[in-house]
Design a protein around this motif. Sequence first.
Motif, PDB file in Angstrom:
ATOM      1  N   ASP A  41      22.746   2.001  22.514  1.00 51.83           N
ATOM      2  CA  ASP A  41      21.885   1.229  21.215  1.00 51.83           C
ATOM      3  C   ASP A  41      21.281   2.683  20.444  1.00 51.83           C
ATOM      4  N   VAL A  42      20.987   2.214  19.129  1.00 50.16           N
ATOM      5  CA  VAL A  42      20.317   2.972  18.165  1.00 50.16           C
ATOM      6  C   VAL A  42      19.260   4.005  18.748  1.00 50.16           C
ATOM      7  N   LEU A  43      18.186   3.639  19.520  1.00 51.33           N
ATOM      8  CA  LEU A  43      17.425   4.344  20.012  1.00 51.33           C
ATOM      9  C   LEU A  43      17.957   5.436  20.846  1.00 51.33           C
ATOM     10  N   THR A  44      18.873   4.926  21.829  1.00 53.89           N
ATOM     11  CA  THR A  44      19.548   6.082  22.719  1.00 53.89           C
ATOM     12  C   THR A  44      20.405   6.997  22.205  1.00 53.89           C
ATOM     13  N   ALA A  45      21.207   6.621  20.843  1.00 53.98           N
ATOM     14  CA  ALA A  45      22.129   7.470  20.294  1.00 53.98           C
ATOM     15  C   ALA A  45      21.196   8.399  19.597  1.00 53.98           C
ATOM     16  N   PHE A  46      19.884   8.281  18.764  1.00 50.19           N
ATOM     17  CA  PHE A  46      18.906   9.009  18.103  1.00 50.19           C
ATOM     18  C   PHE A  46      18.536   9.993  19.254  1.00 50.19           C
ATOM     19  N   MET A  50      18.518  13.996  19.285  1.00 50.57           N
ATOM     20  CA  MET A  50      17.359  14.684  19.279  1.00 50.57           C
ATOM     21  C   MET A  50      17.104  15.721  20.648  1.00 50.57           C
ATOM     22  N   ALA A  51      17.624  15.193  21.858  1.00 48.35           N
ATOM     23  CA  ALA A  51      17.307  15.841  22.977  1.00 48.35           C
ATOM     24  C   ALA A  51      18.392  17.114  22.963  1.00 48.35           C
ATOM     25  N   VAL A  52      19.776  16.827  22.499  1.00 50.78           N
ATOM     26  CA  VAL A  52      20.666  17.690  22.714  1.00 50.78           C
ATOM     27  C   VAL A  52      20.797  18.703  21.474  1.00 50.78           C
ATOM     28  N   PHE A  53      21.037  18.030  20.434  1.00 53.50           N
ATOM     29  CA  PHE A  53      21.156  18.777  18.865  1.00 53.50           C
ATOM     30  C   PHE A  53      22.233  19.722  18.887  1.00 53.50           C
ATOM     31  N   ALA A  54      23.281  19.200  19.325  1.00 55.79           N
ATOM     32  CA  ALA A  54      24.462  19.988  19.731  1.00 55.79           C
ATOM     33  C   ALA A  54      25.882  19.230  19.389  1.00 55.79           C
ATOM     34  N   GLY A  55      26.441  19.037  18.183  1.00 54.16           N
ATOM     35  CA  GLY A  55      27.305  17.915  18.055  1.00 54.16           C
ATOM     36  C   GLY A  55      28.666  18.038  18.809  1.00 54.16           C
ATOM     37  N   SER A  56      29.078  19.358  18.813  1.00 52.26           N
ATOM     38  CA  SER A  56      30.528  19.395  19.598  1.00 52.26           C
ATOM     39  C   SER A  56      30.257  18.923  20.994  1.00 52.26           C
ATOM     40  N   ALA A  57      28.845  19.436  21.576  1.00 51.45           N
ATOM     41  CA  ALA A  57      28.614  19.085  22.919  1.00 51.45           C
ATOM     42  C   ALA A  57      28.525  17.604  23.213  1.00 51.45           C
ATOM     43  N   GLN A  58      27.754  17.009  22.099  1.00 51.65           N
ATOM     44  CA  GLN A  58      27.623  15.601  22.193  1.00 51.65           C
ATOM     45  C   GLN A  58      28.866  14.770  22.086  1.00 51.65           C
ATOM     46  N   PHE A  59      29.645  15.173  21.188  1.00 54.70           N
ATOM     47  CA  PHE A  59      30.985  14.372  21.350  1.00 54.70           C
ATOM     48  C   PHE A  59      31.658  14.614  22.660  1.00 54.70           C
ATOM     49  N   THR A  60      31.797  15.789  23.138  1.00 54.09           N
ATOM     50  CA  THR A  60      32.487  16.112  24.450  1.00 54.09           C
ATOM     51  C   THR A  60      31.991  15.279  25.615  1.00 54.09           C
ATOM     52  N   LEU A 101       6.818  33.658  22.468  1.00 55.89           N
ATOM     53  CA  LEU A 101       7.630  32.743  23.144  1.00 55.89           C
ATOM     54  C   LEU A 101       7.966  31.439  22.607  1.00 55.89           C
ATOM     55  N   TRP A 102       6.960  30.745  22.172  1.00 52.30           N
ATOM     56  CA  TRP A 102       6.886  29.354  21.603  1.00 52.30           C
ATOM     57  C   TRP A 102       7.705  29.421  20.219  1.00 52.30           C
ATOM     58  N   LYS A 103       7.763  30.545  19.532  1.00 54.77           N
ATOM     59  CA  LYS A 103       8.392  30.444  18.324  1.00 54.77           C
ATOM     60  C   LYS A 103      10.165  30.700  18.573  1.00 54.77           C
ATOM     61  N   ARG A 104      10.295  31.631  19.882  1.00 47.89           N
ATOM     62  CA  ARG A 104      11.747  31.639  20.088  1.00 47.89           C
ATOM     63  C   ARG A 104      12.190  30.265  20.855  1.00 47.89           C
ATOM     64  N   ALA A 105      11.387  29.763  21.327  1.00 48.03           N
ATOM     65  CA  ALA A 105      11.870  28.373  21.919  1.00 48.03           C
ATOM     66  C   ALA A 105      12.187  27.370  20.939  1.00 48.03           C
ATOM     67  N   PHE A 106      11.579  27.381  19.843  1.00 50.19           N
ATOM     68  CA  PHE A 106      12.020  26.638  18.787  1.00 50.19           C
ATOM     69  C   PHE A 106      13.228  27.002  18.060  1.00 50.19           C
ATOM     70  N   ALA A 107      13.456  28.389  18.009  1.00 50.23           N
ATOM     71  CA  ALA A 107      14.547  29.240  17.507  1.00 50.23           C
ATOM     72  C   ALA A 107      15.706  28.666  18.359  1.00 50.23           C
ATOM     73  N   ALA A 108      15.738  28.753  19.575  1.00 45.12           N
ATOM     74  CA  ALA A 108      16.630  28.375  20.492  1.00 45.12           C
ATOM     75  C   ALA A 108      17.215  27.042  20.338  1.00 45.12           C
ATOM     76  N   TYR A 109      16.232  26.059  20.215  1.00 43.34           N
ATOM     77  CA  TYR A 109      16.517  24.518  19.898  1.00 43.34           C
ATOM     78  C   TYR A 109      17.306  24.506  18.660  1.00 43.34           C
ATOM     79  N   PHE A 110      16.978  25.353  17.618  1.00 43.81           N
ATOM     80  CA  PHE A 110      17.594  25.192  16.432  1.00 43.81           C
ATOM     81  C   PHE A 110      18.823  26.179  16.316  1.00 43.81           C
ATOM     82  N   THR A 111      19.461  26.783  17.114  1.00 42.06           N
ATOM     83  CA  THR A 111      20.221  27.845  17.078  1.00 42.06           C
ATOM     84  C   THR A 111      21.766  26.748  17.160  1.00 42.06           C
TER      85      THR A 111
END
Length: 245
Positions: A41-46, A50-60, A101-111
Amino acid sequence: MAITTTSAAFWKGFRDGAPFMLVSGPFGLLFGVLASEAGLDVLTAFSFSMAVFAGSAQFTALQLMQEQAPTTIVLISALAVNLRVAMYSASLTPYLGEAPLWKRAFAAYFTVDQSYALSIVQFETGEPLSLNQRLAYFFGTNGLVAPMWMLATVVGAFLGNQVPASWGLDFVLPLAFLAMIGPMLRTPAHVVACFTAIAVSLPASMLPYNLGLIVAGLAGMIAGAQAELHLPPADTPLNTEERKA
């Protein structure tokens, strides 16, 4: 224009990342459509995006889930696809590693591919920046890409199978990777790793559960590491003279 403030660094990253909306939009739309067709459903897809934010991994992962692959294979394959992000992180560490550390954590998510490709070029070839300016530039590159990815996922999930196949959204992914990979082939080791992975991936595509992707990736990394040991770097005097000749 010289980057003199943290704000200027962010907005430069924002502008540099803006063209990648043309990738993240269709790519996210396609993921939302396929997720809807797979029964999410829409919420699960969203939430997935949000949780993964890695397109190729999500498709796989989505493809393997549809094939009823074992959970272990789904996780290993998704991690293998994203193994390149570990190398991205190692490459960015000299420039962002001193951040809290908290900034590196955000950077890791957005890498992601786009933020890495833009940032590493800016940090290696652009004007010297302070740590805060480097962080600002890095996050700026995702200023439009990340929101567009999330929004497009939701729109795609709402539309479901109403998007006509003639739009060819699935062709956006290989085009995006080709555009990013080309400028990164800067040394002989990079070239060896790339073409080894390509050569192995063709016969390995016959393996079940997308295991060919893991095999090709490992083969490319091994070949690249060996090339790094035995081939002269691209900027050695020998290669410099050859280029002049």
